[in-house]
Design an enzyme around this catalytic site. Structure first.
Site, PDB file in Angstrom:
ATOM      1  N   LYS A  34       0.848  -1.202   0.000  1.00  0.00           N
ATOM      2  CA  LYS A  34       0.000   0.000   0.000  1.00  0.00           C
ATOM      3  C   LYS A  34       0.879   1.246   0.000  1.00  0.00           C
ATOM      4  O   LYS A  34       2.085   1.166   0.259  1.00  0.00           O
ATOM      5  CB  LYS A  34      -0.901  -0.020   1.240  1.00  0.00           C
ATOM      6  N   TYR A 256      15.266  31.133   5.807  1.00  0.00           N
ATOM      7  CA  TYR A 256      14.125  31.924   6.286  1.00  0.00           C
ATOM      8  C   TYR A 256      14.169  32.073   7.799  1.00  0.00           C
ATOM      9  O   TYR A 256      14.476  31.123   8.521  1.00  0.00           O
ATOM     10  CB  TYR A 256      12.808  31.214   5.932  1.00  0.00           C
TER      11      TYR A 256
HETATM   12  C1  LIG Z   1      -0.376  -1.858   6.809  1.00  0.00           C
HETATM   13  C2  LIG Z   1      -0.929  -3.152   7.260  1.00  0.00           C
HETATM   14  C3  LIG Z   1      -0.091  -4.258   7.481  1.00  0.00           C
HETATM   15  C4  LIG Z   1       1.420  -4.176   7.412  1.00  0.00           C
HETATM   16  O1  LIG Z   1       1.918  -3.626   8.604  1.00  0.00           O
HETATM   17  P1  LIG Z   1       3.500  -3.476   8.871  1.00  0.00           P
HETATM   18  O2  LIG Z   1       3.577  -2.960  10.251  1.00  0.00           O
HETATM   19  O3  LIG Z   1       3.993  -2.505   7.853  1.00  0.00           O
HETATM   20  O4  LIG Z   1       4.075  -4.823   8.686  1.00  0.00           O
HETATM   21  C5  LIG Z   1      -0.685  -5.476   7.783  1.00  0.00           C
HETATM   22  N1  LIG Z   1      -2.030  -5.582   7.900  1.00  0.00           N
HETATM   23  C6  LIG Z   1      -2.860  -4.528   7.742  1.00  0.00           C
HETATM   24  C7  LIG Z   1      -4.334  -4.710   7.917  1.00  0.00           C
HETATM   25  C8  LIG Z   1      -2.336  -3.280   7.427  1.00  0.00           C
HETATM   26  O5  LIG Z   1      -3.161  -2.225   7.285  1.00  0.00           O
END
Ligand SMILES: *Cc1c(COP(=O)(O)O)cnc(C)c1O
Length: 388
Positions: A34, A256
């Site tokens: 993601k 700045y």
């Molecule tokens: C993002 C996510 C993961 C992965 O989590 P990490 O801490 O990056 O390993 C696993 N399961 C769900 C439902 C997530 O939203």
């Protein structure tokens, strides 16, 4: 290039293979890509994860699922959601599996009348998405399994505190384990899954049929300490260059608001990355960069397009020299974990925060990566069930 994120896909591949070595033979890996692969580029990250042994991929949105298919990725794909009426069809068009946790979610799928592989999510204590009531969650599994077009593909939960010793973790694991046993009894083919990276690394009891590592596949430590603790290699390096170098006399300032004034004579370098590129403004006078293999302080206000770096009196660094924002330079290493600690945040936010203006250049241990394959035609299997 002005500023660049260089991503070693071979590191992602090796990390996934190492993670696979930590789970039992009955446990598969669902690599979480993601948010553009946590800033690493979703399609190359997905391809590397599959090459390393992941058999599933997960994203959050339907558009992310489409992007993977357009990029030629043909693995089993889970959209974590939430999905609404306006994006659910897109997820199914991509041949992705979807998650539900209430009657409304199941009804939405029933109304669509299209074949779909469905996972039911138990909220075992995270307190966000998921069905809080275990009996109700079990009833949802039965309902999905009984629906004409739907298949109960999986049953899942998500941990809130797998990254730190905490009573809630044990509680969540116990709740899920008990519920999963009921699901297994009634629906033996459903895939049971719970573990994120931290749970995968810390507790084999969390592994079940499938684990869902995200941060760890990129070689980043879910505990925000040091990836080497878990034998993982960071895949991403973030570089820019010095655009100008000039002497700074006592009393003169940089940037700045004059938030840095030289107490004594020094040399200031202006590097070409700013908050629009993901260098957080809170690194003003607190951050570090590597120049010429040395740690140097970020000096003065981080602006939209540039930062100042105190190169020290009599510095010999020159315009065009490389500046490392995350990565190695000689013997020095500036990790995403360290940058995160400086900011009081986590490594996840550092790589996800690298801006869209920063080109992602993928390589395989320094060699060019072959061009992407053709888009996957999902029409043939859209929404259909697929072999595990
Ligand atoms: C993002 C996510 C993961 C992965 O989590 P990490 O801490 O990056 O390993 C696993 N399961 C769900 C439902 C997530 O939203």
């Amino acid at each position: 290039m002005r500023v660049v994120a260089r991503i070693n896909v071979a590191a992602i591949e090796r990390n996934v293979t190492r993670l696979l070595g930590r789970v039992g033979p009955g446990t598969a890996i669902c690599a979480v890509v993601k948010a553009d692969g946590y800033g690493h580029g979703a399609v190359p990250a997905a391809r590397a994860a599959v090459a390393g042994g992941a058999t599933w991929l997960a994203v959050v949105t339907a558009a992310e699922a489409t992007a993977l298919r357009d990029g030629g990725i043909d693995a089993r794909l889970l959209v974590l959601g939430p999905l609404r009426d306006d994006d659910l069809p897109e997820a199914l068009d991509a041949g992705a599996e979807v998650v539900v946790w209430d009657a409304e979610g199941v009804e939405r799928l029933e109304r669509l009348g299209r074949p779909a592989d469905v996972h039911v999510k138990l909220d075992s204590g995270m307190g966000r998405l998921g069905q809080r009531d275990a009996d109700e969650a079990l009833a949802l599994c039965d309902r999905v399994a009984a629906a004409a077009h739907l298949r109960l593909s999986g049953a899942m939960t998500h941990f809130a505190t797998a990254d730190a010793p905490d009573d809630l973790y044990a509680d969540q694991l116990a709740r899920f384990t008990a519920w999963a046993a009921d699901v297994r009894r009634r629906h033996p083919s459903a895939v049971l899954h719970a573990a994120n990276s931290a749970a995968l690394l810390r507790d084999p009891a969390s592994h079940f049929d499938l684990v869902r590592p995200g941060i760890a596949i990129y070689g980043l430590d879910p505990m925000n300490h040091d990836a080497a603790d878990h034998d993982l290699e960071p895949a991403l390096e973030w570089h820019t260059r010095l655009a100008a170098v000039k002497p700074l006399l006592p009393g003169e300032s940089v940037g700045y608001g004059r938030r840095f004034r030289a107490a004594e004579e020094t040399t200031v370098g202006t590097a070409s990355a700013g908050y629009a590129d993901g260098v957080r403004r809170a690194l003003t006078n607190t951050g570090t960069a590597l120049v010429g293999g040395r740690r140097r302080p970020i000096t003065g206000t981080v602006s939209m397009d540039s930062i100042g770096i105190d190169l020290g009196p009599g510095a010999t660094d020159r315009a065009g020299d490389r500046v490392v924002l995350v990565g190695r330079d000689g013997d020095e290493h500036l990790s995403a974990e360290e940058v995160a600690r400086t900011l009081g945040t986590i490594n996840y936010e550092i790589t996800c925060g690298i801006g869209p203006r920063v080109p992602r250049v993928h390589h395989r241990d320094g060699a060019p990566v072959p061009a992407a394959g053709p888009p996957v035609d999902r029409a043939a299997r859209s929404g259909g069930t697929t072999a595990r």
